[in-house]
Structures are given as structure tokens and as C-alpha cells.
Write a protein that holds these residues in place. Structure first.
Motif, short mmCIF file in Angstrom:
data_model
loop_
_atom_site.label_atom_id
_atom_site.label_comp_id
_atom_site.label_asym_id
_atom_site.label_seq_id
_atom_site.Cartn_x
_atom_site.Cartn_y
_atom_site.Cartn_z
N VAL A 135 -5.37 1.93 -3.40
CA VAL A 135 -4.58 2.54 -2.34
C VAL A 135 -4.56 4.04 -2.56
O VAL A 135 -4.40 4.51 -3.69
N LYS A 187 0.85 -1.20 0.00
CA LYS A 187 0.00 0.00 0.00
C LYS A 187 0.88 1.25 0.00
O LYS A 187 0.95 1.97 1.00
N ASP A 213 -6.43 -4.06 -5.17
CA ASP A 213 -6.69 -3.10 -4.10
C ASP A 213 -6.67 -1.69 -4.68
O ASP A 213 -5.94 -1.44 -5.65
N GLU A 221 -4.93 1.56 2.47
CA GLU A 221 -5.68 0.61 1.65
C GLU A 221 -7.15 0.98 1.75
O GLU A 221 -7.77 0.85 2.79
#
Length: 643
Positions: free
Chosen positions: A531, A290, A529, A536
Motif C-alpha cells: 500500500v 489500505k 499487499d 493498494e
RNA sequence: GGGGGCGUAGCUCAGUUGGUUAGAGCGCUGCCCUGUCACGGCAGAGGCCGCGGGUUCGAGUCCCGUCGCUCCCGCCA
């Protein structure tokens, strides 16, 4: 006239001068000058100054008012005398001359004042949350939260998504976080669970053919808290789509997130096109999955410089283990012995042996490296190191090997850092490292040392003021490994989400030898994900919609088919009766609001949060229940013994 | 479950190498004050220094334990 008010406390302006008005609100601040007395009357909408003097028949009563009493005030609106206007208040040109006061709600002495910026202990703030919520910042944060959620809703609906509700009382799931359990009265000995997320429901909504789902979904997890992790419960913008690829999900979600940030960022720049960074590249370049892209520093692999070099600590380490790498973190502006020593002792506080460094200074018109490592390395290698670092600034960062002992990770070598990300450091130091700069080194097996390298990158940039504040820098992290090695239990685990589809042909996945750990650990999941600024914000995946793939995926992680059948039977059955390919993601709403509000703690953007030990100090939850209640539930307590 | 930090007035905090009667600001109470907006002035109340034990002639201060708060690690598919 209305029983309580003709206007709110934020409404009155010069155009209203002369009107007989009625306001109700809280006595925010009282200034009693003996002969004249001012009260800042506060409500949700603003502050209005009301004033009384001995000519007012309400003067005696006005003198008895105290902070946070709720009162109704009748009076005539007048212009403030010249020179006494308050330009900082929207109502600052006018004031109400009090004719009559009615006390609607007196207040005892306050455990914490509402007025002012002073900080108070969490315990007091949570116990008297309603007082804390009266305060300007928190009040504004909660209103921001509501507006953000409104904005997310209409953006989702614009995107063709439809909002659904899913059950709160559901079944316990075997993977993931601990469940909150709810005992069943009708079925003694059985329990519902609160959903950790509506994961299976939203997939079933896709199987049911609804195509595009979203929900502002409450999620419940019985895990310990962090500053950026609410204990107990939190909210996600949960969404799912049918007949989509990963890129389709990105194309649907990215405008929603970018749009809502642009709407509420108050002019701070927001990433226009979220770069896609592979998990492996993120670990290698930033030491974390992240990364905070506001931090322009990147980690560079300089193992080749130290191999067989005069700096024996690193040379020996490299010789002893082929997996050992030396990672370099440039520190523009960090080239002083004081700074380098400070970083070194910081690293020791972090439990590391230290943090090696070279710093650069000018000597006879040449930039030379200084410090013990530079001395041992010698001028030639130090110069080569500097040249390599400078030279690399414009190059793509080549990939990492997150688990280098797994030779199959070579398959990841096609991953590179996107150019716009790789250029961050070049933009910062177009001329490379010069007098006054430094470079720090982390040596070890990356699998064990990458986290520290990532923390060091953050620390160096923070201390040198290199983080570009006042902006929202987004990226996608893609190509997560499907599995990871559990060193403690010596087994293969899901590294994220057991519902993700492996990113490979179905037959190839089904053919994997369950004993071929190299192969298994090289499987990439269709998982991703979002970020933002190192936080996150959300996690999602293209789901595994084929029962045979699901069975295989769980078998690899050591779950026999009967366990799968028991725990996910309903899901498997659904997938076997005509399931569309589908995928989704679930951005965390609390974290989005936290970023937009500029807060460091989730409790600043949640109306009634629990404390770190998952207690609601205001409501007194959790609480004991009566023997009768327990008996109805067929529950007998077996409490741990104290002392 | 583990580690770090902090516990002194209602709140924020100061309190020296262990040494007389533990201080300040805000808040509270009373009095004074007719233009403030962090109003101002005077006076006052308010302390089991988290709790328990120890060292010492003497502990807010040092040691041990414990409890609470907080941040982090584990955990969070």
C-alpha cells in the motif's frame, strides 16, 4: 539538408546562431502583430519561436497559418533582440527568421485547443485523444510511464528475473472477476477468455523450473470502472519466484518499488523500510486495509470509558451487545464547534446517524472537554479519556478483532502495529490533546462500522490539513484472513485469492473440520499487499502448491472436487507432478505511474483509455459486427429489449 | 443493478423570488497593429438552454419522466 528538419524544436541554442536551420512541427501559438509575426513551433522535444516580417518572402503564407497546422520552416537562427529573451524556454535566447514555409498538414477548426490548461469534458478528450495527447501534461505523463516501465524492467533483470510472454487467448476461470470472452470459430459454442491476470501461467512457469518470472502483463477484467481502476484492461508488473518464503518475496520486490519511486519521485521522500502491518491491526488502527500513512491519525478503542457511563447512547449500546466498541479518532486543531458540527453533518451525508465529539478548551488553567458528550460523561471520565488517549500515544496499538464474534480471532492478539507506525501520532502531538483539539467517536460493531471510521479518519485529517503531502509512504499489509463469511449467501468465501497457501502446517489445515466456521475464519493466508499513500498498489501470495491443500481449500469454500477438476484440472495435475514452493506479487503499473505523476485518475497515465462504460470513443469499440461474422461464429444475438 | 452531482455558444462557465431581446471569457471570422511569448485593439458570426411531458398568463429557472456525462456503492479471486 534533410527533407523535414535539421534540428528538433527543442534543440537550438545560442551556439547555433548564424546557422541555416530547418524545423518541422505544429503551430502551437501564433502572435500576429501585423508587421511582425511570431509562431511557437512545437514538436515532441520542445518549442522554438520562429518569426517573420514583411521583408520575409514567406510572410504572406505565415499570416495564413492557424493553430495546430503542421509546417516545415526554413530560416536562419539569430539571437533575439536584447530584452525579448524568454528565460522560461530552453530555446528562449534564439529565434528562427523565416525564409520559407511549407504546409505539411493543415488542420480544420479544433474541437479542443492544444494550447493552455483549460479543462475539457472526458468525452471530448477521449474522442480526440490524439489532440489531448499533444498537450504538455498528458504527453509528459505518457513519457513518464515509458521510463517507469524501462526502470522496472532493468531492476527486475538486475534481480535475476527473466521476462516471459503468456497467452492472451486462454480459458475462462470460475473465480474472480467477469471474463472477457472471445468466441471460437473452430469450436462452435466454445469461448476463449482474456486473462484476468497470468496467474496460472506464471505458476506453471515455476512448475516448469524457470525459477524467477516477470512480465509487464496486460490484464483484462469485465468490471465497472473507478477513478483508480481502468475499465477493461490494465497492466501489472507480474512476478513469481520459486523456493521462497513471504519475506524472500518482500526482499526481492521492495527494492524494485522503492528504487523506481526514488528514481521518479523528484526528491519526495520514499519509505526506506516498508513496515509490515497485519490486516487486523490495520483495520483496528486505520479502519481500512489500505491505510494512508501520510495521515498521522490513529483510531483508539475507548469502549471502557463509555461502559456504564452517563452518556447513555453509548453506554446502552455497549450493554446491549458485547461486540460493540467505541472508537475514538483524535482531531488535533479540530476543537471548534463549527468544525465539529461540520463533521457531524458530513457524517449524516454519509448515511450515518452522526459523529459524536468532544472538543477541548482551557478553563481556569485546565484543559476541559466540551460538548454534549463531555457534559453527559462528566469531568472525571472526560479527563480519564483525555489521559488515556494521551497515554496511548506512545503505546503499541493492540489488535483489532475484525470479526469479533469469531472467538478464534483471539489468536490474532499477538499482532501489533509496528512501532514506527504507532509513533506517527505521538510525533504529531507529543503533548497530547490540548486546547483547540477535539476527538470524534464511532460506536458500533466494528465489522459493520470500521469502514466508516476509516473514512472519518481520512476526512478529519484532510480537513485539518494533517496529511503530509509530497511523500510516498509505503507499507506491507500481511496476515490476511484466508476466508470470510458471506452474510448474503450464509456461506464461507475466499476472502482474496484461492491460490494462497494457508499460513499453518499442512496437516493442521487438512484436519480442519469443514463445519467449524470459527476455526475456518481464523485461518490466516500467506497473502500480502503493498500500500502506498492509501492506494493498494499490489497483491500477492505464497501459492498453494500442494493439490491436497488446494482441494481442501476449495472444499471449505464449497467447491466440490469435480468442479475443481474441471476448472483447474491442468493446474492440479501440474502441482501433482513435482511443484516447487513458490510465490509472487503483481504491482499495478497504472497506479504506480498515477502516483508518480501526481494524478487522481488512471486515464491521465494511459495512452488510449476507455471511458467509464468501457467504450473506446475514438476507435468506436465495442462495435456491432456483421451477420456474416456472427454466422461464422455460430452466434445468434438475443438482445435485451429496450423500454 | 443502486445512489449523488452536472447537462446553457465549439470549450469553460454566469444567468437573482419564474418576467422583455439568454450573457462573459477563450476559440472562430474580418479589419488594425514591427518584439510578442495567455500579445493588444475594433467589429462580427455562433444558442431546440440535453430530450419529452406537465404546472403557469409566462419556464433556462418549478415538477415528472428520459437520455448523456461524471463520482461513488455493489462488483473488482
Amino acid at each position: 539538408m534533410h527533407r523535414y528538419r535539421s534540428h528538433t524544436c527543442g534543440a537550438l541554442r545560442e551556439g547555433d546562431i548564424g546557422k541555416a536551420v530547418r524545423l518541422s512541427g505544429w503551430c502551437h501559438r501564433i502572435r500576429d502583430h501585423g508587421g511582425v509575426l511570431f509562431i511557437d513551433l512545437r514538436d515532441h522535444y520542445g518549442l522554438t519561436q520562429v518569426v517573420a516580417d514583411p521583408d520575409s518572402k514567406a510572410f504572406k503564407l505565415a499570416e495564413t497559418l492557424r493553430a495546430e497546422w503542421v509546417v516545415r520552416v526554413d530560416g536562419k537562427l539569430r539571437k533575439r533582440p536584447a530584452g525579448t529573451e524568454n528565460p522560461e524556454l530552453p530555446t528562449g535566447q534564439v529565434e528562427v527568421y523565416i525564409d520559407e514555409i511549407e504546409v505539411l498538414g493543415p488542420a480544420a477548426e479544433l474541437p479542443m485547443p492544444v494550447f493552455g490548461e483549460q479543462e475539457y469534458p472526458e468525452e471530448t478528450r477521449l474522442k480526440y485523444r490524439f489532440l489531448d495527447l499533444r498537450r504538455e501534461k498528458l504527453h509528459a505523463n505518457i513519457m513518464l510511464r515509458g521510463r517507469v516501465i524501462d526502470s522496472l524492467r532493468w531492476r527486475m533483470k538486475e534481480g535475476g528475473f527473466f521476462e516471459f510472454q503468456t497467452p492472451i487467448l486462454t480459458a475462462s476461470s470460475p473465480e474472480g472477476a467477469r471474463d472477457y470472452l472471445v468466441p471460437s470459430r473452430i469450436h462452435p459454442g466454445k469461448f476463449y477468455a482474456l486473462p484476468q491476470a497470468p496467474q496460472q501461467f506464471k505458476q506453471l512457469i515455476m512448475v516448469a523450473g524457470f525459477d524467477r518470472y516477470f512480465q509487464i502483463a496486460p490484464c483484462f477484467r469485465d468490471e465497472d470502472a473507478r477513478a483508480d481502476r481502468s475499465p477493461g484492461e490494465f497492466y501489472q508488473l507480474d512476478l513469481e519466484m520459486s523456493f521462497v518464503t513471504q519475506q524472500d518475496v518482500f526482499d526481492a520486490v521492495e527494492p524494485v518499488i522503492r528504487g523506481v519511486f526514488e528514481e521518479f519521485a523528484e526528491g519526495k521522500p520514499v519509505t526506506q523500510k516498508f513496515p509490515q502491518i497485519s490486516y487486523a491491526a490495520a483495520i483496528r488502527a486505520f479502519g481500512t486495509d489500505k491505510p494512508d500513512l501520510r495521515n498521522p491519525l490513529m483510531i483508539h478503542d475507548v469502549t471502557n470509558i463509555f461502559r456504564d457511563s452517563g452518556f447513555s447512547l453509548f453506554a446502552k449500546g455497549i450493554a446491549a451487545n458485547p461486540l460493540v466498541r467505541v472508537w475514538a479518532i483524535p482531531a488535533p486543531g479540530g476543537g471548534s464547534r463549527a468544525f465539529c458540527d461540520r463533521m457531524n453533518s458530513w457524517a449524516q451525508d454519509e448515511g450515518q446517524p452522526g459523529l459524536g465529539y468532544i472538543f477541548f478548551s482551557t478553563e481556569k488553567n485546565a484543559v476541559v472537554g466540551r460538548g454534549p458528550i463531555a457534559n453527559n460523561l462528566g469531568p472525571e471520565l472526560t479527563a480519564q479519556l483525555k489521559a488515556e488517549l494521551n497515554g496511548r500515544l506512545g503505546k503499541l496499538v493492540r489488535v483489532p478483532l475484525p470479526m469479533e464474534e469469531q472467538s478464534s480471532f483471539d489468536t490474532l492478539l499477538s499482532d501489533f502495529l509496528p512501532l514506527e507506525v504507532a509513533n506517527l501520532y505521538r510525533d504529531l502531538k507529543p503533548q497530547g490533546l490540548v486546547d483547540g483539539d477535539a476527538v470524534f467517536f464511532v460506536m458500533g460493531v466494528p465489522r459493520q462500522t470500521y469502514k466508516f471510521a476509516g473514512v472519518a479518519r481520512t476526512k478529519i485529517a484532510e480537513d485539518l490539513g494533517l496529511i503530509r503531502k509530497e511523500r510516498f509512504d509505503f507499507c506491507w499489509i500481511v496476515n490476511f484472513p484466508m476466508y470470510e463469511w458471506n452474510e448474503e449467501e450464509k456461506k464461507i468465501d475466499f476472502s482474496h485469492n484461492p491460490f494462497s497457501m494457508p499460513n499453518m502446517p499442512i496437516n493442521a489445515f487438512l484436519d480442519i473440520d469443514p463445519t467449524d466456521n470459527d476455526k475456518i475464519l481464523s485461518v490466516i493466508a500467506n497473502q500480502y499487499d503493498i500500500v502506498c499513500n492509501g492506494t493498494e498498489l499490489s497483491s500477492g501470495a505464497i501459492r498453494n502448491h500442494r493439490p491436497e491443500v488446494m482441494k481442501k481449500a476449495f472444499a471449505i469454500a464449497g467447491y466440490p472436487e469435480d468442479v475443481l477438476e474441471t476448472k483447474f484440472g491442468g493446474m492440479l495435475h501440474a502441482l501433482s507432478l513435482g511443484a516447487p514452493p513458490h510465490g509472487g506479487i503483481a504491482p499495478g503499473i497504472d497506479r504506480i505511474v498515477m502516483l508518480l505523476a501526481g494524478e487522481e485518475n488512471l486515464r491521465e497515465v494511459v495512452l488510449f483509455p476507455m471511458n467509464q462504460r468501457a467504450e473506446d470513443l475514438m476507435m468506436g469499440a465495442p462495435s456491432e459486427v456483421t451477420a456474416k461474422q456472427l454466422k461464422e461464429l455460430s452466434i445468434r444475438l438475443d438482445l435485451p429489449k429496450k423500454n
